[in-house]
Motif scaffolding. Sequence first.
Motif, PDB file in Angstrom:
ATOM      1  N   ALA A   9      31.867  14.054  -4.255  1.00 36.24           N
ATOM      2  CA  ALA A   9      30.476  13.992  -4.567  1.00 36.24           C
ATOM      3  C   ALA A   9      30.064  14.876  -4.808  1.00 36.24           C
ATOM      4  O   ALA A   9      28.511  14.573  -5.234  1.00 36.24           O
ATOM      5  N   GLN A  10      30.217  15.635  -4.458  1.00 31.87           N
ATOM      6  CA  GLN A  10      29.499  17.322  -4.482  1.00 31.87           C
ATOM      7  C   GLN A  10      29.538  17.943  -5.741  1.00 31.87           C
ATOM      8  O   GLN A  10      28.705  18.619  -6.291  1.00 31.87           O
ATOM      9  N   VAL A  11      31.022  17.182  -6.348  1.00 30.24           N
ATOM     10  CA  VAL A  11      30.859  17.697  -7.968  1.00 30.24           C
ATOM     11  C   VAL A  11      30.035  16.777  -8.707  1.00 30.24           C
ATOM     12  O   VAL A  11      29.260  16.824  -9.690  1.00 30.24           O
ATOM     13  N   THR A  35      29.239   7.516  -3.264  1.00 26.28           N
ATOM     14  CA  THR A  35      30.643   8.174  -2.642  1.00 26.28           C
ATOM     15  C   THR A  35      30.206   8.617  -0.770  1.00 26.28           C
ATOM     16  O   THR A  35      31.142   8.864   0.156  1.00 26.28           O
ATOM     17  N   ALA A  36      28.966   9.105  -0.745  1.00 26.50           N
ATOM     18  CA  ALA A  36      28.686  10.098   0.084  1.00 26.50           C
ATOM     19  C   ALA A  36      28.490   9.672   1.731  1.00 26.50           C
ATOM     20  O   ALA A  36      29.157   9.724   2.751  1.00 26.50           O
ATOM     21  N   GLU A  37      27.889   8.396   1.060  1.00 28.02           N
ATOM     22  CA  GLU A  37      27.631   7.353   2.123  1.00 28.02           C
ATOM     23  C   GLU A  37      29.106   6.749   3.007  1.00 28.02           C
ATOM     24  O   GLU A  37      29.135   6.414   3.516  1.00 28.02           O
ATOM     25  N   ALA A  38      29.988   6.404   1.634  1.00 32.82           N
ATOM     26  CA  ALA A  38      30.849   6.056   1.931  1.00 32.82           C
ATOM     27  C   ALA A  38      32.022   6.942   3.123  1.00 32.82           C
ATOM     28  O   ALA A  38      32.616   6.684   4.288  1.00 32.82           O
ATOM     29  N   ASP A  48      40.813  10.109  -5.926  1.00 32.74           N
ATOM     30  CA  ASP A  48      40.287   9.131  -5.137  1.00 32.74           C
ATOM     31  C   ASP A  48      40.669   9.940  -3.334  1.00 32.74           C
ATOM     32  O   ASP A  48      39.964   9.680  -2.581  1.00 32.74           O
ATOM     33  N   ASP A  49      41.650  10.433  -3.499  1.00 35.04           N
ATOM     34  CA  ASP A  49      41.855  10.955  -2.113  1.00 35.04           C
ATOM     35  C   ASP A  49      40.495  11.940  -1.696  1.00 35.04           C
ATOM     36  O   ASP A  49      41.035  12.613  -0.620  1.00 35.04           O
ATOM     37  N   GLU A  50      39.965  12.705  -2.319  1.00 29.62           N
ATOM     38  CA  GLU A  50      38.876  13.979  -1.926  1.00 29.62           C
ATOM     39  C   GLU A  50      36.960  13.307  -1.929  1.00 29.62           C
ATOM     40  O   GLU A  50      36.700  14.105  -3.091  1.00 29.62           O
TER      41      GLU A  50
END
Length: 181
Positions: free
Chosen positions: A26-28, A65-68, A19-21
């Motif tokens: 999100a991209q994957v 994830t991207a929004e966060a 979760d650190d990246e």
Amino acid sequence: VHDPDQADLLDAALRGLGDDEPHLRAQVQASLAISLYWESPVADTQRRRELVRLRDELTAAALSTAEAADDARTLAVALRARLYANWGPDTERDRLPLALRIIDVANRLGDERLGLEGRIWRISDHLTHGRLVEASAELDHFEATATRIRDRYQQWSALRGRANIAFMRGDLTGAQQIGRE
């Protein structure tokens, strides 16, 4: 064409990410959803439903994830994947809001190519709903931008849009002429 090796590699990469990246995660997730879009088990209804659910979950997670992460580029990737991987009759009402968000992100980034991607989805929405005047007006702006930034693919997309409008108006000769350009 579906590449099962690509989907397997993306799935393994996703399982290996912590979760650190969040940007990479999100991209994957987005890439895996798009890869799974191309798996078309026409005869296997259960698998098809499973893929629809999985693509929806992956793109929803990528978007969340991207929004966060509050990163516009990652958000653009997630929004594009949400549109593309979930394209179908059941998601028609979701497309315009997502397209508008892509245009907003593109404007914030000053990314005209990304803006064209959002606009082509908006044009598609206009065409889907028979709003030919709006589609044509949007295409004017779209085509001018594509020409100015010399984006040949989007210039072709503009011609395709013009041919669709001509066809929808019943101008088959005009549609054919545009198709030859």
